[in-house]
Write an enzyme that holds these catalytic residues in place. Structure first.
Site, PDB file in Angstrom:
ATOM      1  N   ASP A 113       3.315   1.315 -14.826  1.00 44.03           N
ATOM      2  CA  ASP A 113       2.355   1.180 -16.322  1.00 44.03           C
ATOM      3  C   ASP A 113       2.160   2.835 -16.612  1.00 44.03           C
ATOM      4  OD1 ASP A 113       1.491   2.687 -13.439  1.00 44.03           O
ATOM      5  OD2 ASP A 113      -0.018   1.172 -13.366  1.00 44.03           O
TER       6      ASP A 113
ATOM      7  N   ASP B  86      -3.852  -7.554 -12.125  1.00 40.51           N
ATOM      8  CA  ASP B  86      -3.447  -7.136 -10.641  1.00 40.51           C
ATOM      9  C   ASP B  86      -4.362  -8.688 -10.300  1.00 40.51           C
ATOM     10  OD1 ASP B  86      -2.080  -5.276 -10.181  1.00 40.51           O
ATOM     11  OD2 ASP B  86      -3.893  -4.097  -9.242  1.00 40.51           O
TER      12      ASP B  86
ATOM     13  N   ASN C 205      11.463 -10.918  -4.955  1.00 39.28           N
ATOM     14  CA  ASN C 205      10.658 -10.012  -4.993  1.00 39.28           C
ATOM     15  C   ASN C 205      10.683  -8.748  -5.987  1.00 39.28           C
ATOM     16  OD1 ASN C 205       8.142  -7.918  -5.253  1.00 39.28           O
ATOM     17  ND2 ASN C 205       8.892  -7.416  -2.760  1.00 39.28           N
TER      18      ASN C 205
ATOM     19  N   HIS D 182     -11.324  -2.937  -7.706  1.00 37.23           N
ATOM     20  CA  HIS D 182      -9.891  -3.595  -7.249  1.00 37.23           C
ATOM     21  C   HIS D 182     -10.280  -2.987  -5.955  1.00 37.23           C
ATOM     22  CE1 HIS D 182      -6.372  -1.473  -5.986  1.00 37.23           C
ATOM     23  NE2 HIS D 182      -5.811  -2.834  -7.095  1.00 37.23           N
TER      24      HIS D 182
ATOM     25  N   ARG E  59      -0.579 -12.545  -1.713  1.00 34.68           N
ATOM     26  CA  ARG E  59      -2.184 -12.411  -1.625  1.00 34.68           C
ATOM     27  C   ARG E  59      -2.564 -13.772  -2.206  1.00 34.68           C
ATOM     28  NH1 ARG E  59      -2.431  -6.053  -3.678  1.00 34.68           N
ATOM     29  NH2 ARG E  59      -2.622  -5.032  -1.637  1.00 34.68           N
TER      30      ARG E  59
END
Length: 621
Positions: A377, A257, A230, A401, A172
């Site tokens: 989280d 994020d 990753n 978001h 991204r």
């Protein structure tokens, strides 16, 4: 320069807890989230507001309010000052609310022909324990009143930690560069930031973007750009936590994020709150919906371990509300007041779209659990609670978001959503295994009725892998991610098609209505499927109408994906129904018998798998 705190202290002994802003960080954000013109008119920029004659402007808004209740409950601050620099004539009022949304003016000052005058309106933080906020109202008569600065200040704590931001990113790159640019654009926020760690785990790299050198320069030596394989969100955020705490200096570790619309003010508010907290506290920001920027996802959240669902809204908290809309009671009756949420609500955890963790908390708890994706989280928040460390979700500290309801559940990552939910439930709850087993079976049955065979197989595999125990942590989840993608590819219903690829002209079939007796309808549909009875041979169903009780009435159905990017084709396969039903029955029996043993194994594994040594191994350092 990194390390400077020049803009954080309004004057000796005072700390800026939040700044008054009058427009958002992007044109898509409505100004009314910052300040509302109640009568008359006003002109505004990001930090300046001019109230025209015969006008009233209020900062009784999402970003304009000061969360007095949260500051009284969780910090050492005994008072707060609204400090304004004003020019012109008018009345400045400091207004408070209480838990019942009743309001009172606690201080006010009238100014006449002021020229850059400083006004300070003070109140003690002593009447807000169960709820209540503060804000500023600005009223004019014949003249105008300009506000060139508005700052909310509290007594400065004895020690202030700088903040280091961690952004985990995977393919991204554009989003990540934009987020970095937003942080770099705000000098007041930037003064609080020591470092910005970008942990790039993708193949389309952030550093490949043309804007990257300019953003790096604007961050003025703060950027730390790291590349690694990753390892999911846990591995990416964990790497930043590892690097920051490795330095050994006290810091606020701010997890963020990559794909958000960033309001840089969140750095100011979370940093001030974390530094002022009475004891080490995790402080999180709220999520506003990117596609619907006036909507707040949740006031505060907890996890339902029995249903394996995170993101449940704490009782009394705002639940997916329009912040510019009118509040309603439980029956949907308008209450004649805006959605504000004056009652203080306490979170069990805060999602890592924006969450600040003091470094001493990381030192005490360890690094994240190697869950790869989802629930890392949640687990960290519940681990903190078990050690007496609270989590505060701070109102008015928000980022935008991507809307969750535009993401289809029929994806490979649902494997991690279910597997990791079982892991965290085993670690942090005493939920009856029979309840968890029933939850799993109930989901699978509904997926089978709706001909979502790939999704059914995905969550069955998740439960099967949970049953293998803590060895699922060995590689950080990379192998599991690859395996579930390969397994799902065997099911045609997981493939996303372009609408133009669908042959023929099929009817759009709408449901008659949502059933009131869900269990009875479920039993009826199961009997009909077993008998081979359906209502429609073929048809098309929208994403909104794609509930199991409707799609189960077809032999074959084309369903719009929730992303609105394509369609999926589902076809009844009775042999597959039987195969997957038998498989989930075996798993359910194993969950009931094996969960007590697995609880002990998973709990015992936490110190080792969250240790620096284990993550150093995973990072190859």
């Amino acid at each position: 320069m990194p390390g400077s705190t020049a803009d954080t202290t309004a004057r000796a002994g005072r700390l800026t807890a939040q700044r008054g802003l009058f427009t958002g960080p992007a044109a898509v954000v409505p100004d009314e989230l910052y300040a509302q013109v109640l009568t008359g008119s006003a002109a505004r920029t990001r930090s300046r507001l001019t109230v025209n004659p015969h006008s009233l402007v209020s900062t009784d808004t999402y970003f304009g309010r000061f969360p007095a209740s949260y500051w009284q409950r969780w910090t050492t601050a005994g008072d707060v000052v609204a400090e304004l620099t004003v020019t012109g004539s008018g009345k400045v009022s400091l207004v408070a609310s209480d838990t019942n949304s009743e309001t009172r003016t606690v201080a006010a000052e009238v100014v006449e022909d002021a020229q850059g005058a400083t006004i300070r309106l003070t109140t003690k933080l002593t009447m807000f324990l169960d709820g209540g906020f503060l804000w500023v109202d600005l009223a004019t008569e014949d003249g105008s009143l300009a506000v060139d600065a508005l700052n909310w200040t509290v007594p400065a704590p004895a020690h202030e930690r700088m903040t280091s931001i961690v952004i985990c990113t995977f393919n991204r790159a554009d989003d990540c560069v934009n987020t970095l640019g937003a942080l770099a654009s705000d000098p007041g926020a930037l003064d609080l930031i020591e470092h910005v760690y970008v942990v790039d785990q993708g193949t389309d790299t952030v550093e490949s973007r043309a804007q990257f050198p300019d953003v790096e320069k604007a961050l003025d030596g703060r950027l730390r750009y790291l590349r690694q394989p990753n390892l999911g969100g846990a591995g990416g955020f964990g790497r930043g936590m590892y690097e920051i705490t490795e330095a050994g200096r006290p810091a606020n570790v701010f997890l963020m994020d990559d794909d958000i619309l960033c309001e840089p003010e969140i750095v100011v508010r979370l940093t001030a709150f974390a530094n002022s907290a009475a004891k080490p506290t995790i402080v999180g920001g709220q999520m506003l919906r990117l596609l619907h920027p006036t909507k707040l996802l949740a006031g505060a959240e907890y996890a339902d371990f029995a249903q394996l669902v995170p993101g449940k809204v704490v009782k009394g908290g705002l639940d997916d509300v329009d912040l510019l809309g009118e509040a309603e009671d439980e029956d949907g009756v308008p209450l004649g007041k805006p959605n504000r949420g004056d009652v203080r609500v306490d979170a069990d955890y805060n999602a890592w779209w924006s969450c600040m963790i003091p470094s001493d908390v990381v030192d005490r708890l360890g690094l994240p659990l190697p869950l790869f994706f989802q629930w890392d989280d949640v687990e960290y928040g519940y681990r903190a609670r078990a050690h007496g460390i609270p989590t505060v979700t701070l109102p008015g500290a928000g980022v935008w978001h991507a809307d969750f309801d535009w993401k289809d559940a029929d994806k490979w990552n649902e494997y991690f959503a279910v597997r990791n939910a079982m892991v965290v439930s085993a670690m942090h709850s005493e939920t009856d295994p029979k309840v968890v087993a029933r939850t799993l079976v109930s989901r699978v049955v509904r997926y089978l009725l709706g001909m979502q065979y790939g999704l059914a197989a995905t969550i069955i595999r998740a439960a099967e892998d949970f049953l293998t125990g803590p060895r699922i942590f060995d590689d950080g989840g990379a192998a599991a991610a690859a395996a579930i993608r390969k397994e799902r590819a065997e099911y045609p219903d997981t493939v996303l098609h372009k609408p133009a690829d669908i042959e023929g002209v099929l009817p759009m079939v709408k449901p008659a209505g949502e059933p009131s007796l869900t269990r009875l309808v479920l039993l009826k549909r199961l009997i009909y499927v077993a008998m081979g009875r359906t209502s429609y041979a073929k048809g098309i169903v929208s994403a909104e109408d794609a509930a199991w009780w409707h799609t189960s009435r077809f032999d074959s159905v084309v369903v719009t994906d929730a992303s609105q990017e394509g369609v999926r084709v589902r076809r009844r396969d009775r042999a597959m129904d039987v195969k997957l039903a038998k498989r989930v029955a075996r798993v359910a029996r194993a969950l009931v018998s094996e969960t007590p043993r697995l609880r002990a194994e998973y709990r015992a594994a936490v110190p080792e798998v969250t240790s620096r040594e284990n993550w150093r191994r995973l990072y190859g350092l």
